[in-house]
Scaffold this motif. Structure first.
Motif, PDB file in Angstrom:
ATOM      1  N   GLN A  57     105.498 -21.798  68.218  1.00  0.00           N
ATOM      2  CA  GLN A  57     104.437 -22.075  69.201  1.00  0.00           C
ATOM      3  C   GLN A  57     103.736 -23.406  68.936  1.00  0.00           C
ATOM      4  O   GLN A  57     102.876 -23.806  69.708  1.00  0.00           O
ATOM      5  N   LEU A  58     104.084 -24.046  67.850  1.00  0.00           N
ATOM      6  CA  LEU A  58     103.397 -25.294  67.509  1.00  0.00           C
ATOM      7  C   LEU A  58     104.167 -26.482  68.080  1.00  0.00           C
ATOM      8  O   LEU A  58     105.380 -26.415  68.263  1.00  0.00           O
ATOM      9  N   PRO A  59     103.464 -27.574  68.363  1.00  0.00           N
ATOM     10  CA  PRO A  59     104.160 -28.747  68.899  1.00  0.00           C
ATOM     11  C   PRO A  59     105.117 -29.338  67.864  1.00  0.00           C
ATOM     12  O   PRO A  59     104.979 -29.094  66.664  1.00  0.00           O
ATOM     13  N   GLU A  60     106.086 -30.112  68.337  1.00  0.00           N
ATOM     14  CA  GLU A  60     107.083 -30.691  67.446  1.00  0.00           C
ATOM     15  C   GLU A  60     106.469 -31.585  66.379  1.00  0.00           C
ATOM     16  O   GLU A  60     107.003 -31.731  65.291  1.00  0.00           O
ATOM     17  N   SER A  61     105.352 -32.205  66.709  1.00  0.00           N
ATOM     18  CA  SER A  61     104.691 -33.098  65.756  1.00  0.00           C
ATOM     19  C   SER A  61     104.257 -32.353  64.497  1.00  0.00           C
ATOM     20  O   SER A  61     104.054 -32.967  63.451  1.00  0.00           O
ATOM     21  N   GLY A  62     104.120 -31.028  64.614  1.00  0.00           N
ATOM     22  CA  GLY A  62     103.630 -30.255  63.475  1.00  0.00           C
ATOM     23  C   GLY A  62     102.109 -30.301  63.349  1.00  0.00           C
ATOM     24  O   GLY A  62     101.538 -29.630  62.502  1.00  0.00           O
ATOM     25  N   ILE A  63     101.465 -31.097  64.180  1.00  0.00           N
ATOM     26  CA  ILE A  63      99.996 -31.189  64.105  1.00  0.00           C
ATOM     27  C   ILE A  63      99.395 -30.012  64.863  1.00  0.00           C
ATOM     28  O   ILE A  63      99.685 -29.791  66.041  1.00  0.00           O
ATOM     29  N   TYR A  64      98.570 -29.255  64.176  1.00  0.00           N
ATOM     30  CA  TYR A  64      98.030 -28.032  64.770  1.00  0.00           C
ATOM     31  C   TYR A  64      97.087 -28.379  65.915  1.00  0.00           C
ATOM     32  O   TYR A  64      96.136 -29.135  65.743  1.00  0.00           O
ATOM     33  N   PRO A  65      97.326 -27.811  67.114  1.00  0.00           N
ATOM     34  CA  PRO A  65      96.508 -28.184  68.276  1.00  0.00           C
ATOM     35  C   PRO A  65      95.176 -27.429  68.367  1.00  0.00           C
ATOM     36  O   PRO A  65      94.415 -27.660  69.305  1.00  0.00           O
ATOM     37  N   GLY A  66      94.897 -26.541  67.419  1.00  0.00           N
ATOM     38  CA  GLY A  66      93.585 -25.886  67.418  1.00  0.00           C
ATOM     39  C   GLY A  66      93.522 -24.606  68.217  1.00  0.00           C
ATOM     40  O   GLY A  66      92.437 -24.104  68.521  1.00  0.00           O
ATOM     41  N   THR A  67      94.691 -24.040  68.542  1.00  0.00           N
ATOM     42  CA  THR A  67      94.780 -22.872  69.412  1.00  0.00           C
ATOM     43  C   THR A  67      93.824 -21.734  69.023  1.00  0.00           C
ATOM     44  O   THR A  67      93.165 -21.165  69.883  1.00  0.00           O
ATOM     45  N   CYS A  68      93.769 -21.400  67.741  1.00  0.00           N
ATOM     46  CA  CYS A  68      92.998 -20.226  67.290  1.00  0.00           C
ATOM     47  C   CYS A  68      91.679 -20.616  66.625  1.00  0.00           C
ATOM     48  O   CYS A  68      91.031 -19.774  66.004  1.00  0.00           O
ATOM     49  N   ARG A  69      91.324 -21.878  66.734  1.00  0.00           N
ATOM     50  CA  ARG A  69      90.160 -22.378  65.995  1.00  0.00           C
ATOM     51  C   ARG A  69      88.890 -21.608  66.351  1.00  0.00           C
ATOM     52  O   ARG A  69      88.035 -21.375  65.514  1.00  0.00           O
ATOM     53  N   ASN A  70      88.772 -21.206  67.620  1.00  0.00           N
ATOM     54  CA  ASN A  70      87.564 -20.483  68.037  1.00  0.00           C
ATOM     55  C   ASN A  70      87.837 -19.019  68.305  1.00  0.00           C
ATOM     56  O   ASN A  70      87.153 -18.370  69.102  1.00  0.00           O
ATOM     57  N   GLY A  71      88.863 -18.489  67.660  1.00  0.00           N
ATOM     58  CA  GLY A  71      89.190 -17.075  67.832  1.00  0.00           C
ATOM     59  C   GLY A  71      90.639 -16.909  68.253  1.00  0.00           C
ATOM     60  O   GLY A  71      91.206 -17.787  68.915  1.00  0.00           O
ATOM     61  N   ILE A  72      91.212 -15.800  67.863  1.00  0.00           N
ATOM     62  CA  ILE A  72      92.613 -15.528  68.173  1.00  0.00           C
ATOM     63  C   ILE A  72      92.728 -15.136  69.647  1.00  0.00           C
ATOM     64  O   ILE A  72      91.949 -14.315  70.131  1.00  0.00           O
ATOM     65  N   PRO A  73      93.666 -15.737  70.374  1.00  0.00           N
ATOM     66  CA  PRO A  73      93.824 -15.406  71.797  1.00  0.00           C
ATOM     67  C   PRO A  73      94.082 -13.907  71.992  1.00  0.00           C
ATOM     68  O   PRO A  73      94.718 -13.275  71.142  1.00  0.00           O
ATOM     69  N   ALA A  74      93.587 -13.352  73.082  1.00  0.00           N
ATOM     70  CA  ALA A  74      93.689 -11.912  73.340  1.00  0.00           C
ATOM     71  C   ALA A  74      95.135 -11.440  73.249  1.00  0.00           C
ATOM     72  O   ALA A  74      96.056 -12.129  73.706  1.00  0.00           O
ATOM     73  N   GLY A  75      95.323 -10.283  72.641  1.00  0.00           N
ATOM     74  CA  GLY A  75      96.659  -9.687  72.570  1.00  0.00           C
ATOM     75  C   GLY A  75      97.489 -10.162  71.399  1.00  0.00           C
ATOM     76  O   GLY A  75      98.587  -9.651  71.175  1.00  0.00           O
ATOM     77  N   LEU A  76      97.011 -11.157  70.635  1.00  0.00           N
ATOM     78  CA  LEU A  76      97.778 -11.654  69.488  1.00  0.00           C
ATOM     79  C   LEU A  76      97.135 -11.194  68.178  1.00  0.00           C
ATOM     80  O   LEU A  76      95.951 -10.874  68.142  1.00  0.00           O
ATOM     81  N   ALA A  77      97.941 -11.161  67.120  1.00  0.00           N
ATOM     82  CA  ALA A  77      97.439 -10.715  65.810  1.00  0.00           C
ATOM     83  C   ALA A  77      97.447 -11.876  64.816  1.00  0.00           C
ATOM     84  O   ALA A  77      98.286 -12.775  64.912  1.00  0.00           O
ATOM     85  N   ALA A  78      96.514 -11.829  63.886  1.00  0.00           N
ATOM     86  CA  ALA A  78      96.440 -12.882  62.865  1.00  0.00           C
ATOM     87  C   ALA A  78      97.701 -12.880  62.017  1.00  0.00           C
ATOM     88  O   ALA A  78      98.234 -11.830  61.668  1.00  0.00           O
TER      89      ALA A  78
END
Ligand SMILES: [Zn+2]
Length: 300
Positions: free
Chosen positions: A106-127
């Motif tokens: 799910q991460l971009p090819e650059s490997g740089i984390y886009p901050g997806t979960c920075r403010n909480g895990i998206p609904a329906g997903l697990a840590a």
């Protein structure tokens, strides 16, 4: 700890000791002992699937044969799991780290984390993993070989993993916690770790740990420019003649011993008396270990 300069060599037990690691061992040993400091060994056995049975013991035996005996029994990084978990819990509690649900895919090819979960895990997903929050902190430090460095981890990697999705502790976290616990004052290691130093300094700041001095060593590459540990021409150090391999390692480090030093003890005594960080080249240094007598040096 006790005020003495303290250095360490931190091998990974993923195979036999190779020449590039010998260079790091020799440099860290000389850097500590030439100042009457302590020298320690920590086996970085954080990644069991990559380990090779018996490799750690074989590496330690080779170092001993070269006369590099640590001041304390070697420690194994896997034994510090409690301290690693405590540091991660501390960062999570203070909001300086966060759980992440992203898989590698799910991460971009650059490997740089886009901050997806920075403010909480998206609904329906697990840590899955835990990441350190980089914010936009700029890290400035002076490396003793590569001079002034300015790093911005937020742009290099983004929020980086400190506990992996498989539950293993990430190198960045373990190295910082373990170096502080051992009272390491001077980190002498290969330049391949220079870029990750900023991330480690961010962790030191967040955990209120002292920042050691950094001495990054030139990369040792084969004539095709490949890092020696990943190269076909990388013979295990165990197959080399200690006197020749030590002289070559010192040459890589900008300290070629005088030719009248013909045995390993007299080479060590010369090296201890003459060790000087200012002589270490930035490299990379080209070495053909398969033909140890006919090496070339590429010192700027
Ligand atoms: Zn995430």
């Amino acid at each position: 700890m006790n005020g003495l300069p303290t250095g360490r060599f931190a091998p990974s037990p993923t195979g036999d000791l190779h020449f590039g690691s010998l260079v790091a061992a020799v440099a860290s040993f000389l850097d500590a002992r030439s100042r009457n400091g302590r020298w320690l060994i920590r086996v970085e056995d954080l990644d069991p699937p990559r380990e090779v049975e018996g490799a750690a013991e074989r590496q330690l035996a080779v170092l001993e044969r070269y006369g590099m005996v640590p001041d304390e029994s070697p420690v194994y990084q896997s034994h510090s799991r409690k301290q690693h978990d405590a540091a991660i819990a501390n960062l999570l509690d203070r909001g300086l780290a966060f759980p992440c649900a992203c898989s590698r895919k799910q991460l971009p090819e650059s490997g740089i984390y886009p901050g997806t979960c920075r403010n909480g895990i998206p609904a329906g997903l697990a840590a899955r993993s835990v990441r350190f929050r980089t914010n936009h902190s700029v890290v400035d430090f002076v490396d003793q070989v590569f001079a002034k460095q300015t790093q911005l981890p937020a742009e290099q990697t983004g929020d980086f993993i400190i506990r992996r999705g498989d539950g293993l502790i990430a190198y960045q976290l373990a190295v910082v916690v373990d170096d502080a616990a051992a009272g390491i004052t001077d980190i002498v290691r290969g330049a391949d770790l220079l870029d990750s130093t900023g991330r480690q300094i961010l962790l030191q700041r967040a955990l209120d740990l002292p920042m050691p001095t950094y001495v990054h060593l030139p990369l040792v590459v084969d004539p095709n420019g490949r890092k020696l540990s990943k190269s076909d021409s990388d013979d295990p150090v165990a197959n080399m003649v200690p006197r020749q391999a030590l002289a070559l390692a010192l040459s890589v480090l900008g300290h070629p011993p005088p030719t009248d030093r013909q045995d390993i003890h007299s080479i060590w005594s010369w090296a201890l008396a003459n060790w000087n960080r200012a002589r270490i080249p930035r490299g990379p240094v080209v070495v053909q270990t398969g033909r140890i007598e006919g090496y070339t040096r590429n010192v700027p």
